[in-house]
Design a protein around this motif. Sequence first.
Motif, PDB file in Angstrom:
ATOM      1  N   LYS A   1      37.274  47.861  29.663  1.00 17.77           N
ATOM      2  CA  LYS A   1      37.423  47.068  30.884  1.00 17.77           C
ATOM      3  C   LYS A   1      36.179  47.164  31.760  1.00 17.77           C
ATOM      4  CE  LYS A   1      42.468  47.307  31.198  1.00 17.77           C
ATOM      5  NZ  LYS A   1      43.630  47.786  31.997  1.00 17.77           N
TER       6      LYS A   1
ATOM      7  N   GLN B   1      44.801  38.013  34.981  1.00 16.14           N
ATOM      8  CA  GLN B   1      44.550  39.397  34.569  1.00 16.14           C
ATOM      9  C   GLN B   1      45.477  39.826  33.442  1.00 16.14           C
ATOM     10  OE1 GLN B   1      42.093  41.417  35.521  1.00 16.14           O
ATOM     11  NE2 GLN B   1      41.282  39.686  36.696  1.00 16.14           N
TER      12      GLN B   1
ATOM     13  N   SER C   1      44.189  41.592  30.008  1.00 13.09           N
ATOM     14  CA  SER C   1      44.698  42.880  29.539  1.00 13.09           C
ATOM     15  C   SER C   1      45.229  42.784  28.114  1.00 13.09           C
ATOM     16  CB  SER C   1      45.800  43.368  30.481  1.00 13.09           C
ATOM     17  OG  SER C   1      45.304  43.537  31.791  1.00 13.09           O
TER      18      SER C   1
ATOM     19  N   LEU D   1      42.293  42.743  25.757  1.00 11.05           N
ATOM     20  CA  LEU D   1      41.691  44.075  25.656  1.00 11.05           C
ATOM     21  C   LEU D   1      42.523  44.990  24.779  1.00 11.05           C
ATOM     22  CD1 LEU D   1      40.485  44.633  29.313  1.00 11.05           C
ATOM     23  CD2 LEU D   1      39.048  44.324  27.302  1.00 11.05           C
TER      24      LEU D   1
END
Length: 333
Positions: free
Chosen positions: A252, A321, A325, A328
């Motif tokens: 991140k 977001q 996430s 990721l």
Amino acid sequence: PNQGLPLVVYSMTDSKDNSDDDTGFQPSASSERDFLSSVILSGLSAKKSPQFLSSWISLSLALDGRDKITKVVQYSSRFLGWYFESISRDTSDVAASARGISSVFASGRKTYRLGRWITEFAKAKEIVCRAKTVSAETAMSAGRRAGLGGYFLADNLALFLSSGRIGPMTQKNKKFSSSSSSISRLRSTQRLIQEWGMRSMFLSACLGLVLSTRAVVRHRAEIMNSQNIERKAGCNYGDDSNIKYDADGLEKMRRAELKKHFVLIVALVKSISDILSYANNPGVDLPKKIRGRKMSEGLQCIFSLISASTVLYNNFPDVSQKFVSSQLDRKIK
């Protein structure tokens, strides 16, 4: 609608030659290309996909978004007018129509900037007031905002003068004078104000170029140092239970740093485009003073379109977001 481009993050610790070097990552020619491509993809992946209508609706709701969309139409039409004028006389009617569209949109954009100079001067004052010490960077930041404020103030004054109803009044019937001399003075005043506004904008763009260049160079030195990235992420590889947490935090942090670097590059590109575009306007005429003739109008339009595109990117809606996430987590697993 929230999905953006695939997330690609460049690993800055994959170089075998520098894995034990405390000075951080030392880029090679191939790694430079990988780094640049990762910066670009990270910046683009932070925005929603342009294929969805909702993204463009969100962009048009922002004042800068509407202004730059209009600017794209304005300079695209102006470019077409220049192009058709240059290729043949038979296309003069098409060129005239394109220039007419450009003129209308140029006048329409002026209404978006009403009172904008107040905001810019207030930001310049805020920069000076917040600074503990007046450094060169603070002075340039405040000067850049003041230059923008001067440009918008001149633009607002020129808009009111263009109505033709601001000028001397006759003493006999208290009506606005429409004599040729008063109209000539009015147009001369309007032209003078516009020239000073262009100079103010050119100065602001020059200061922006210096600030953007310093910011890109400074941040590039930080992001290429893998030790700084790991320190910011708070990595601790001594405990096996923290490996997944550390990998997630490092990924991140790398993505955030790459995205920030892309935003700084976008600001640098905008400053360069603004300088090249406004240098050709009356009041500055830098190419004419150096080379004896003005820059090609088509080239000036291209630089203006590039400048507008950078603002459109900044105002384009960000990807959620939650989606970032999930990307990721998928990459780490």
